[in-house]
Design an enzyme around this catalytic site. Structure first.
Site, PDB file in Angstrom:
ATOM      1  N   HIS A 140      11.691   9.988  15.249  1.00  0.00           N
ATOM      2  CA  HIS A 140      10.241  10.323  15.310  1.00  0.00           C
ATOM      3  C   HIS A 140       9.227   9.353  15.681  1.00  0.00           C
ATOM      4  O   HIS A 140       8.430   9.595  16.356  1.00  0.00           O
ATOM      5  CB  HIS A 140      10.018  10.602  13.653  1.00  0.00           C
ATOM      6  CG  HIS A 140       8.712  10.713  13.462  1.00  0.00           C
ATOM      7  ND1 HIS A 140       7.761   9.528  13.096  1.00  0.00           N
ATOM      8  CD2 HIS A 140       7.767  11.768  13.079  1.00  0.00           C
ATOM      9  CE1 HIS A 140       6.677   9.701  12.751  1.00  0.00           C
ATOM     10  NE2 HIS A 140       6.465  11.269  12.970  1.00  0.00           N
ATOM     11  N   ASN A 141       9.754   8.107  15.438  1.00  0.00           N
ATOM     12  CA  ASN A 141       8.761   7.008  15.790  1.00  0.00           C
ATOM     13  C   ASN A 141       8.889   6.688  17.269  1.00  0.00           C
ATOM     14  O   ASN A 141       7.772   6.457  17.999  1.00  0.00           O
ATOM     15  CB  ASN A 141       9.032   5.667  15.209  1.00  0.00           C
ATOM     16  CG  ASN A 141       8.500   5.583  13.546  1.00  0.00           C
ATOM     17  OD1 ASN A 141       8.054   6.460  13.191  1.00  0.00           O
ATOM     18  ND2 ASN A 141       8.345   4.224  13.142  1.00  0.00           N
TER      19      ASN A 141
ATOM     20  N   VAL B 184       0.804  -1.255  -0.049  1.00  0.00           N
ATOM     21  CA  VAL B 184       0.095  -0.067   0.029  1.00  0.00           C
ATOM     22  C   VAL B 184       0.933   1.192  -0.137  1.00  0.00           C
ATOM     23  O   VAL B 184       0.449   2.204  -0.608  1.00  0.00           O
ATOM     24  CB  VAL B 184      -1.001   0.072   1.226  1.00  0.00           C
ATOM     25  CG1 VAL B 184      -1.975   1.013   1.141  1.00  0.00           C
ATOM     26  CG2 VAL B 184      -1.529  -1.286   1.358  1.00  0.00           C
TER      27      VAL B 184
ATOM     28  N   SER C  70       7.071   9.259   6.742  1.00  0.00           N
ATOM     29  CA  SER C  70       5.984   9.249   7.723  1.00  0.00           C
ATOM     30  C   SER C  70       4.498   9.772   7.194  1.00  0.00           C
ATOM     31  O   SER C  70       4.837  10.545   6.433  1.00  0.00           O
ATOM     32  CB  SER C  70       6.356   9.931   8.814  1.00  0.00           C
ATOM     33  OG  SER C  70       5.411   9.854  10.038  1.00  0.00           O
TER      34      SER C  70
ATOM     35  N   GLU D 133       6.620   9.223  18.644  1.00  0.00           N
ATOM     36  CA  GLU D 133       5.362   8.940  18.201  1.00  0.00           C
ATOM     37  C   GLU D 133       4.894   7.782  19.287  1.00  0.00           C
ATOM     38  O   GLU D 133       3.584   7.777  19.801  1.00  0.00           O
ATOM     39  CB  GLU D 133       5.390   7.998  16.979  1.00  0.00           C
ATOM     40  CG  GLU D 133       4.002   7.426  16.542  1.00  0.00           C
ATOM     41  CD  GLU D 133       4.086   6.526  15.156  1.00  0.00           C
ATOM     42  OE1 GLU D 133       4.644   7.177  14.041  1.00  0.00           O
ATOM     43  OE2 GLU D 133       3.959   5.221  14.925  1.00  0.00           O
TER      44      GLU D 133
ATOM     45  N   LYS E  16      14.056   9.353  11.185  1.00  0.00           N
ATOM     46  CA  LYS E  16      12.755   8.826  11.400  1.00  0.00           C
ATOM     47  C   LYS E  16      12.506   7.930  12.506  1.00  0.00           C
ATOM     48  O   LYS E  16      11.547   7.543  13.315  1.00  0.00           O
ATOM     49  CB  LYS E  16      12.383   7.826  10.020  1.00  0.00           C
ATOM     50  CG  LYS E  16      11.196   7.136   9.887  1.00  0.00           C
ATOM     51  CD  LYS E  16       9.970   8.088  10.074  1.00  0.00           C
ATOM     52  CE  LYS E  16       8.848   7.176   9.862  1.00  0.00           C
ATOM     53  NZ  LYS E  16       8.448   5.856  10.128  1.00  0.00           N
TER      54      LYS E  16
END
Ligand code: 6PG
Length: 477
Positions: free
Chosen positions: A186-187, A13, A129, A190, A183
């Protein structure tokens, strides 16, 4: 004919949506997938009537691209990335650029950059992201590698990225694995955000007994505030509103409380431990997911290990507001940890990260997007060497103004036996960071006692060891 501007490998996807985004922005794209059926299906449906080539073989894929080639790989992190690179390498020409858009471990990216650059190719490890929707309509992009490679990709990346008031959500991050490192953090952030929101939810449902509709209202209201307005608060509000069509109950109440994780949060914690940067809120978030997965054991333990029976008799509305303040203060601490980790990694790995720019590209497109990031951007723009976000005037004042509410929420949670690991870790982070004298003088004494590890003194320079069992004679008065 070699005329396609862009190539994408991996039509899951995220890959499909990114390919559609690139093509929609004016760049004819060739796609390739390991199983050709997937490519055929894509070509016959979503790619219909658009400027795509669906390559049957990897040779055909490579041959269709204009040079130097731009090839984005969107496959599962780990071995599949190496497998695709190995397949591509014999077919590429010097100067061609491979971009890895998956959640790869930054150390793998460093290794790939070295190997590919040595062979004359170029490699960009790019954090992407924003999930499926972001990939299609505008993600936040964190590309790392050489600046010249980034410049060559910039016309495409700046178009496909999310656009915010101060530009596209993409910037050159830094050399080597810098993009994937950023990244990863970032996670980690998150994970921290999600756990803090989960704890706020638990406090409101377990202490005040709010139902899903009431929680929807609270979170919707919080999402209108300057401080908490964010994608994660918005989707939380939406989740509470969703009624399961089969049972007519709020779906959230029917979901098993056992969280999954693919690894980026854990990697953040491991890297922070290795670099000696405390990230207790993010660590608590990872641990909370791990603990949640012990479902059967927790259910059994709940029959035996009783907690307090205290009841809440305060003002419910006031408590909701205190939880909001506690959430915001905790969130500031969590971001302070993530940014401190980036700052240390920047020094240790020579990434030369621009924390203000990184905050800016997180304002849109990504999972942690929030109005709040504008304040972080400004804080680092005003003071690029800011040692900790807690010291930025705006955040300092916010915490000083609200710490009373934050502490009260934790007292209530502790009194009532509600686990709030990330809220607590955040407050402990704040309290230890602001403490001039921590008790680790005792730790040093113990280390010296049992292992002669030596200690330093506050009253004179040097390194000291003491035979702790030989009690010295007290000097005569
Ligand atoms: C993003 C997300 C994305 C993915 C996470 C989920 O930024 O778009 O972070 O990368 O959803 O990998 O991670 P977990 O499965 O570990 O929760």
């Amino acid at each position: 004919m070699a005329q396609q501007s862009f190539g994408l490998i991996g039509l899951a996807v995220m890959g499909e949506n990114l390919a559609l985004n690139v093509e929609r922005n004016g760049f004819p794209t060739t796609v390739y997938n390991r199983s050709y059926e997937k490519t055929e299906q894509f070509m016959a449906t979503r790619a219909q009537g658009r400027n795509f080539v669906g390559a049957k073989t990897i040779e055909e894929f490579v041959a269709s691209l204009e040079r130097p080639r731009r090839i984005l790989i969107m496959v599962k992190a780990g071995k599949p990335v190496d497998a695709v690179i190995d397949q591509l390498k014999p077919l590429l020409d010097p100067g061609d650029i491979i971009i890895d858009g998956g959640n790869s471990l930054y150390e793998d990216t460093e290794r790939r950059v070295q190997a590919l650059e040595a062979a004359g190719f170029r490699f960009i490890g790019m954090g992407v992201s924003g999930g499926e929707e972001g990939a299609l309509n505008g993600p936040s992009l964190m590309p790392g590698g050489t600046e010249a490679s980034y410049e060559y990709l910039a016309p495409i990346l700046t178009k496909i990225a999310a656009q915010v008031d101060d530009g596209p959500c993409v910037t050159y991050i830094g050399p080597g694995g810098a993009g994937h490192y950023v990244k990863m953090v970032h996670n980690g952030i998150e994970y921290g955000d999600m756990q803090l929101i989960a704890e706020a939810y638990d406090l409101l449902r377990s202490i005040l007994g709010l139902n899903a509709q009431q929680l929807h209202e609270v979170f919707s209201e919080w999402n209108t505030t300057d401080e908490l307005n964010s994608f994660l608060i918005e989707i939380t509000a939406d989740i509470f509103r969703y009624i399961d069509p089969d049972t007519q109950k709020p779906l959230v109440d029917l979901i098993l409380d056992s969280a999954g994780q693919k690894g980026t949060g854990r990697w953040t914690v491991v890297s922070a431990l290795e670099q000696g940067v405390p990230v207790p809120t993010i660590t608590a978030a990872v641990n909370a997911r791990i603990m949640s997965a012990y479902k059967a054991e927790r259910v059994a333990a709940s029959q035996q290990l009783t907690g307090p029976t205290a009841r809440f008799d305060g003002d419910a509305k006031a408590f909701v507001n205190k939880v909001r303040d506690a959430l915001y203060c905790s969130k500031i601490c969590s971001y302070a940890q993530g940014m401190a980790l980036l700052s240390k990694a920047s020094q240790d790995f020579n990434y030369n990260l621009n924390l203000s720019e990184i905050s800016r590209i997180w304002k849109g497109g990504c999972i942690i997007r929030a109005g709040f990031l504008n304040k972080i951007k400004s804080a680092f723009r005003e003071q690029p060497q800011l040692p900790n976000l807690l010291l930025a005037p705006e955040f300092k004042q916010t915490i000083l103004d609200r710490q009373q509410a934050w502490r009260e929420v934790l007292v209530t949670a502790n009194t009532m036996g509600i686990a709030v690991p990330a809220f607590s870790a955040s407050l402990d982070y704040f309290d230890s960071y602001r403490t001039a004298n921590l008790p680790q003088n005792l730790t040093q004494a113990q280390r010296d006692y049992f292992g002669a590890h030596t200690y330093e003194r506050i009253d004179k320079p040097g390194s000291f060891h003491t035979e702790w069992t030989e009690i010295p004679e007290v000097a005569a008065r």
